[in-house]
Design a protein around this motif. Structure first.
Motif, PDB file in Angstrom:
ATOM      1  N   VAL A 240       0.833  -1.208   0.000  1.00  0.00           N
ATOM      2  CA  VAL A 240       0.000   0.000   0.000  1.00  0.00           C
ATOM      3  C   VAL A 240       0.869   1.259   0.000  1.00  0.00           C
ATOM      4  CG1 VAL A 240      -1.690   1.326   1.319  1.00  0.00           C
ATOM      5  CG2 VAL A 240      -1.984  -1.139   1.062  1.00  0.00           C
ATOM      6  N   VAL A 241       1.913   1.267   0.807  1.00  0.00           N
ATOM      7  CA  VAL A 241       2.826   2.417   0.801  1.00  0.00           C
ATOM      8  C   VAL A 241       3.524   2.520  -0.553  1.00  0.00           C
ATOM      9  CG1 VAL A 241       4.922   3.398   1.830  1.00  0.00           C
ATOM     10  CG2 VAL A 241       3.143   2.419   3.293  1.00  0.00           C
ATOM     11  N   GLY A 242       3.830   1.372  -1.171  1.00  0.00           N
ATOM     12  CA  GLY A 242       4.387   1.405  -2.520  1.00  0.00           C
ATOM     13  C   GLY A 242       3.429   2.059  -3.497  1.00  0.00           C
ATOM     14  N   GLY A 243       2.121   1.784  -3.341  1.00  0.00           N
ATOM     15  CA  GLY A 243       1.133   2.440  -4.176  1.00  0.00           C
ATOM     16  C   GLY A 243       1.106   3.942  -3.954  1.00  0.00           C
TER      17      GLY A 243
ATOM     18  N   HIS B  32       8.779   3.523   2.325  1.00  0.00           N
ATOM     19  CA  HIS B  32       8.603   2.288   1.561  1.00  0.00           C
ATOM     20  C   HIS B  32       9.828   1.392   1.704  1.00  0.00           C
ATOM     21  CE1 HIS B  32       7.124  -0.387  -1.466  1.00  0.00           C
ATOM     22  NE2 HIS B  32       8.100  -0.127  -2.308  1.00  0.00           N
ATOM     23  N   ARG B  33      10.993   1.988   1.594  1.00  0.00           N
ATOM     24  CA  ARG B  33      12.222   1.193   1.711  1.00  0.00           C
ATOM     25  C   ARG B  33      12.426   0.699   3.147  1.00  0.00           C
ATOM     26  NH1 ARG B  33      16.893   3.569  -2.357  1.00  0.00           N
ATOM     27  NH2 ARG B  33      15.519   4.184  -4.061  1.00  0.00           N
ATOM     28  N   LEU B  34      12.046   1.507   4.116  1.00  0.00           N
ATOM     29  CA  LEU B  34      12.178   1.069   5.507  1.00  0.00           C
ATOM     30  C   LEU B  34      11.281  -0.124   5.787  1.00  0.00           C
ATOM     31  CD1 LEU B  34      13.473   1.691   8.282  1.00  0.00           C
ATOM     32  CD2 LEU B  34      11.409   3.034   8.805  1.00  0.00           C
ATOM     33  N   LEU B  35      10.065  -0.095   5.283  1.00  0.00           N
ATOM     34  CA  LEU B  35       9.149  -1.225   5.454  1.00  0.00           C
ATOM     35  C   LEU B  35       9.701  -2.480   4.777  1.00  0.00           C
ATOM     36  CD1 LEU B  35       5.544   0.219   5.049  1.00  0.00           C
ATOM     37  CD2 LEU B  35       6.412  -1.108   6.979  1.00  0.00           C
ATOM     38  N   ALA B  36      10.318  -2.293   3.605  1.00  0.00           N
ATOM     39  CA  ALA B  36      10.904  -3.438   2.905  1.00  0.00           C
ATOM     40  C   ALA B  36      12.009  -4.069   3.747  1.00  0.00           C
ATOM     41  CB  ALA B  36      11.452  -2.999   1.552  1.00  0.00           C
ATOM     42  N   ARG B  37      12.844  -3.240   4.360  1.00  0.00           N
ATOM     43  CA  ARG B  37      13.887  -3.772   5.241  1.00  0.00           C
ATOM     44  C   ARG B  37      13.260  -4.462   6.455  1.00  0.00           C
ATOM     45  NH1 ARG B  37      16.033   1.447   3.624  1.00  0.00           N
ATOM     46  NH2 ARG B  37      18.031   1.198   2.518  1.00  0.00           N
TER      47      ARG B  37
ATOM     48  N   VAL C 204      -8.554   9.272  -9.879  1.00  0.00           N
ATOM     49  CA  VAL C 204      -7.530   8.643  -9.047  1.00  0.00           C
ATOM     50  C   VAL C 204      -6.988   9.556  -7.939  1.00  0.00           C
ATOM     51  CG1 VAL C 204      -5.555   7.081  -9.119  1.00  0.00           C
ATOM     52  CG2 VAL C 204      -6.839   7.509 -11.207  1.00  0.00           C
ATOM     53  N   PRO C 205      -7.853  10.016  -7.036  1.00  0.00           N
ATOM     54  CA  PRO C 205      -7.327  10.692  -5.842  1.00  0.00           C
ATOM     55  C   PRO C 205      -6.564   9.684  -4.986  1.00  0.00           C
ATOM     56  CG  PRO C 205      -9.671  10.287  -5.589  1.00  0.00           C
ATOM     57  CD  PRO C 205      -9.325   9.913  -7.000  1.00  0.00           C
ATOM     58  N   LEU C 206      -5.645  10.195  -4.167  1.00  0.00           N
ATOM     59  CA  LEU C 206      -4.755   9.306  -3.415  1.00  0.00           C
ATOM     60  C   LEU C 206      -5.521   8.293  -2.572  1.00  0.00           C
ATOM     61  CD1 LEU C 206      -1.872   8.571  -2.596  1.00  0.00           C
ATOM     62  CD2 LEU C 206      -2.022  10.318  -0.779  1.00  0.00           C
ATOM     63  N   HIS C 207      -6.530   8.761  -1.818  1.00  0.00           N
ATOM     64  CA  HIS C 207      -7.228   7.845  -0.918  1.00  0.00           C
ATOM     65  C   HIS C 207      -7.962   6.757  -1.684  1.00  0.00           C
ATOM     66  CE1 HIS C 207     -10.266  10.894  -1.967  1.00  0.00           C
ATOM     67  NE2 HIS C 207     -11.163   9.964  -1.740  1.00  0.00           N
ATOM     68  N   ALA C 208      -8.557   7.100  -2.831  1.00  0.00           N
ATOM     69  CA  ALA C 208      -9.278   6.101  -3.614  1.00  0.00           C
ATOM     70  C   ALA C 208      -8.310   5.115  -4.263  1.00  0.00           C
ATOM     71  CB  ALA C 208     -10.133   6.786  -4.683  1.00  0.00           C
ATOM     72  N   GLY C 209      -7.202   5.631  -4.798  1.00  0.00           N
ATOM     73  CA  GLY C 209      -6.215   4.754  -5.420  1.00  0.00           C
ATOM     74  C   GLY C 209      -5.634   3.756  -4.435  1.00  0.00           C
ATOM     75  N   LEU C 210      -5.354   4.215  -3.222  1.00  0.00           N
ATOM     76  CA  LEU C 210      -4.799   3.317  -2.211  1.00  0.00           C
ATOM     77  C   LEU C 210      -5.837   2.305  -1.742  1.00  0.00           C
ATOM     78  CD1 LEU C 210      -2.568   5.677  -0.034  1.00  0.00           C
ATOM     79  CD2 LEU C 210      -1.944   4.249  -1.975  1.00  0.00           C
ATOM     80  N   THR C 211      -7.089   2.727  -1.631  1.00  0.00           N
ATOM     81  CA  THR C 211      -8.149   1.788  -1.253  1.00  0.00           C
ATOM     82  C   THR C 211      -8.289   0.703  -2.306  1.00  0.00           C
ATOM     83  OG1 THR C 211      -9.345   3.541  -0.074  1.00  0.00           O
ATOM     84  CG2 THR C 211     -10.594   1.573  -0.677  1.00  0.00           C
TER      85      THR C 211
ATOM     86  N   GLN D 109      -5.957  -0.413  -4.327  1.00  0.00           N
ATOM     87  CA  GLN D 109      -4.821  -1.323  -4.241  1.00  0.00           C
ATOM     88  C   GLN D 109      -4.920  -2.211  -3.005  1.00  0.00           C
ATOM     89  OE1 GLN D 109      -1.198   0.019  -5.797  1.00  0.00           O
ATOM     90  NE2 GLN D 109       0.107  -1.023  -4.339  1.00  0.00           N
ATOM     91  N   ALA D 110      -5.342  -1.637  -1.898  1.00  0.00           N
ATOM     92  CA  ALA D 110      -5.500  -2.434  -0.673  1.00  0.00           C
ATOM     93  C   ALA D 110      -6.562  -3.510  -0.858  1.00  0.00           C
ATOM     94  CB  ALA D 110      -5.861  -1.520   0.495  1.00  0.00           C
ATOM     95  N   MET D 111      -7.663  -3.156  -1.498  1.00  0.00           N
ATOM     96  CA  MET D 111      -8.733  -4.132  -1.737  1.00  0.00           C
ATOM     97  C   MET D 111      -8.260  -5.260  -2.652  1.00  0.00           C
ATOM     98  SD  MET D 111     -11.621  -3.968  -0.216  1.00  0.00           S
ATOM     99  CE  MET D 111     -12.380  -5.125  -1.367  1.00  0.00           C
ATOM    100  N   ALA D 112      -7.375  -4.942  -3.588  1.00  0.00           N
ATOM    101  CA  ALA D 112      -6.827  -5.985  -4.461  1.00  0.00           C
ATOM    102  C   ALA D 112      -6.071  -7.025  -3.641  1.00  0.00           C
ATOM    103  CB  ALA D 112      -5.915  -5.365  -5.513  1.00  0.00           C
ATOM    104  N   LEU D 113      -5.335  -6.568  -2.632  1.00  0.00           N
ATOM    105  CA  LEU D 113      -4.602  -7.500  -1.769  1.00  0.00           C
ATOM    106  C   LEU D 113      -5.552  -8.319  -0.896  1.00  0.00           C
ATOM    107  CD1 LEU D 113      -1.578  -5.307  -0.640  1.00  0.00           C
ATOM    108  CD2 LEU D 113      -1.561  -7.193  -2.263  1.00  0.00           C
ATOM    109  N   VAL D 114      -6.583  -7.679  -0.386  1.00  0.00           N
ATOM    110  CA  VAL D 114      -7.578  -8.405   0.410  1.00  0.00           C
ATOM    111  C   VAL D 114      -8.237  -9.488  -0.444  1.00  0.00           C
ATOM    112  CG1 VAL D 114      -9.778  -8.205   1.638  1.00  0.00           C
ATOM    113  CG2 VAL D 114      -8.004  -6.475   1.971  1.00  0.00           C
ATOM    114  N   LEU D 115      -8.607  -9.132  -1.654  1.00  0.00           N
ATOM    115  CA  LEU D 115      -9.221 -10.096  -2.569  1.00  0.00           C
ATOM    116  C   LEU D 115      -8.260 -11.234  -2.890  1.00  0.00           C
ATOM    117  CD1 LEU D 115     -11.418 -11.038  -4.498  1.00  0.00           C
ATOM    118  CD2 LEU D 115     -10.569  -9.384  -6.183  1.00  0.00           C
ATOM    119  N   LEU D 116      -7.005 -10.888  -3.155  1.00  0.00           N
ATOM    120  CA  LEU D 116      -6.003 -11.912  -3.455  1.00  0.00           C
ATOM    121  C   LEU D 116      -5.840 -12.870  -2.277  1.00  0.00           C
ATOM    122  CD1 LEU D 116      -3.744 -13.113  -5.205  1.00  0.00           C
ATOM    123  CD2 LEU D 116      -2.197 -11.394  -4.227  1.00  0.00           C
ATOM    124  N   ALA D 117      -5.736 -12.316  -1.071  1.00  0.00           N
ATOM    125  CA  ALA D 117      -5.562 -13.156   0.119  1.00  0.00           C
ATOM    126  C   ALA D 117      -6.745 -14.100   0.293  1.00  0.00           C
ATOM    127  CB  ALA D 117      -5.390 -12.280   1.358  1.00  0.00           C
ATOM    128  N   PHE D 118      -7.950 -13.591   0.097  1.00  0.00           N
ATOM    129  CA  PHE D 118      -9.125 -14.443   0.285  1.00  0.00           C
ATOM    130  C   PHE D 118      -9.205 -15.509  -0.805  1.00  0.00           C
ATOM    131  CE2 PHE D 118     -13.498 -15.806   0.473  1.00  0.00           C
ATOM    132  CZ  PHE D 118     -13.752 -15.838   1.841  1.00  0.00           C
TER     133      PHE D 118
END
Length: 367
Positions: free
Chosen positions: A42-45, A109-114, A327-334, A336-345
């Motif tokens: 999400v931070v990468g997004g 983003h890089r700190l989270l990756a580490r 593509v406002p920031l909050h909508a774009g991040l939501t 991308q986050a939902m894509a991960l939730v869907l993928l996980a499920f």
């Protein structure tokens, strides 16, 4: 009572309890890894949407943990940024304070990756050395550790594509970077789900499992297409739905030569294919739900298909909202986050058909 045992019953019970405790600990650890990976993506997004990804122009895996601390160090970091095309063609004249805004996104983003590397690697070493990892899990977990290291290299390979000739990173490399992150994320979910207790309901029909597999493949494909959309900034144009450029099938989809290049480099074509992918994913999820409700009525398998269809529908709605609001920031991040939730499920849903991992120690008692 007839017992099929190779050791006294109390010893086997103790061994089974230890296996279950180890699996529970590993599930908790992998859950933390999955949550951290979720935040990382999400931070990468956000880094992409705020055009922050090229603000740090050097790859310093160790020293880069420490951000600039003085005015001189900030000026030095900005001077490095001034050397690349993005600054010279887009952000020329950017102040230090403006630079800090994009720097912190990329640094975070890089700190989270580490952090992911440490959160995965250190517990893995602990569980391994204490003998708490089943032998069949060692290779997959070690493989994920290696893929995490490779992902760090891919991240820099992506960033380096925008440091000399381009004003942004290559959409091809961005897609590879995101897909590797999603593969690692999905693999952690798969292993974590395999160690969780499963229902004792009857196995699903083969056709139901086959469609669940197709759904997972389509989810990965749709995320890949979304990465191309992001890499080309394709979401910032043609911001109407259901029509695109005034038509259901717009013109100008294959204007570049050779024709296949439009699928990867023509923003209009890439966005249109992403839309088609969403429609296909929604239709397959609907079919999967109807199929399971007919064939597996009342089972946990059928219940999961309802949740999966709801997630696909919600994600489609978020995607449409993101598009029409440009593509406002909050909508774009939501989105991308939902894509991960869907993928996980989708991953957990498919893994749920397979059943729990066999016990290393089994206890069978029959009356």
């Amino acid at each position: 009572m007839t017992a099929v045992l190779t050791a006294p019953e109390h010893e086997i019970r103790s061994a089974v309890a230890k296996v279950e405790a180890d699996r529970r600990a590993i599930r908790i650890w992998l859950g933390i890894v999955v949550l951290t990976l979720f935040c990382l993506v999400v931070v990468g997004g956000a880094t992409r949407l705020t055009d922050s990804g090229l603000s740090i122009t050097e790859w310093k895996p160790i020293h880069g943990v420490i951000p600039p601390l003085t005015a001189a160090e900030w000026e030095e970091e900005l001077e490095l940024y001034r050397q690349i095309p993005e600054y010279q063609q887009i952000n020329k004249g950017m102040s230090v304070d403006e630079f800090k805004t994009i720097f912190w996104w990329e640094w975070g983003h890089r700190l989270l990756a580490r952090a992911v590397g440490l959160i995965f690697g250190l517990p893995l070493a602990y569980f391994w050395l204490r003998g708490r990892i089943e032998s069949s899990l060692k290779a997959p977990l070690f493989g994920l550790l290696c893929l995490g290291g490779l992902q760090g290299f891919i991240g820099w390979w992506m960033v380096s594509s925008g440091l000399s000739e381009r004003v942004d990173v290559s959409q091809y490399r961005l897609a590879v970077h995101l897909m590797m992150a999603c593969f690692i994320f999905a693999s952690c979910v798969w292993i974590m789900r395999s160690l969780a207790p499963h229902s004792v309901s009857a196995p699903p029909a083969r056709a139901t499992k086959r469609v669940a597999t197709i759904l997972l493949v389509l989810t990965f494909l749709q995320i890949y297409l979304g990465a191309l959309v992001a890499g080309l900034d394709a979401g910032f144009s043609y911001n109407t739905w259901p029509l695109m450029d005034g038509a259901l099938v717009p013109g100008g989809l294959f204007v570049q030569e050779p024709g296949w290049i439009n699928l990867f480099e023509n923003p209009k074509t890439v966005q249109f294919i992403h839309r088609l992918g969403a429609y296909l994913l929604w239709a397959v999820a609907l079919f999967h739900m109807i199929q399971a409700l007919r064939n597996e009525a009342g089972s946990p398998h059928a219940a999961r298909t309802v949740v999966l269809f709801a997630l696909v529908t919600l994600q489609a709605g978020v995607g449409i909202l993101t598009l029409v609001t440009q593509v406002p920031l909050h909508a774009g991040l939501t989105h991308q986050a939902m894509a991960l939730v869907l993928l996980a499920f989708a991953v957990a849903h498919l893994r749920g058909f397979t059943g729990e991992r066999p016990r290393s120690v089994s206890l069978e008692i029959r009356d």
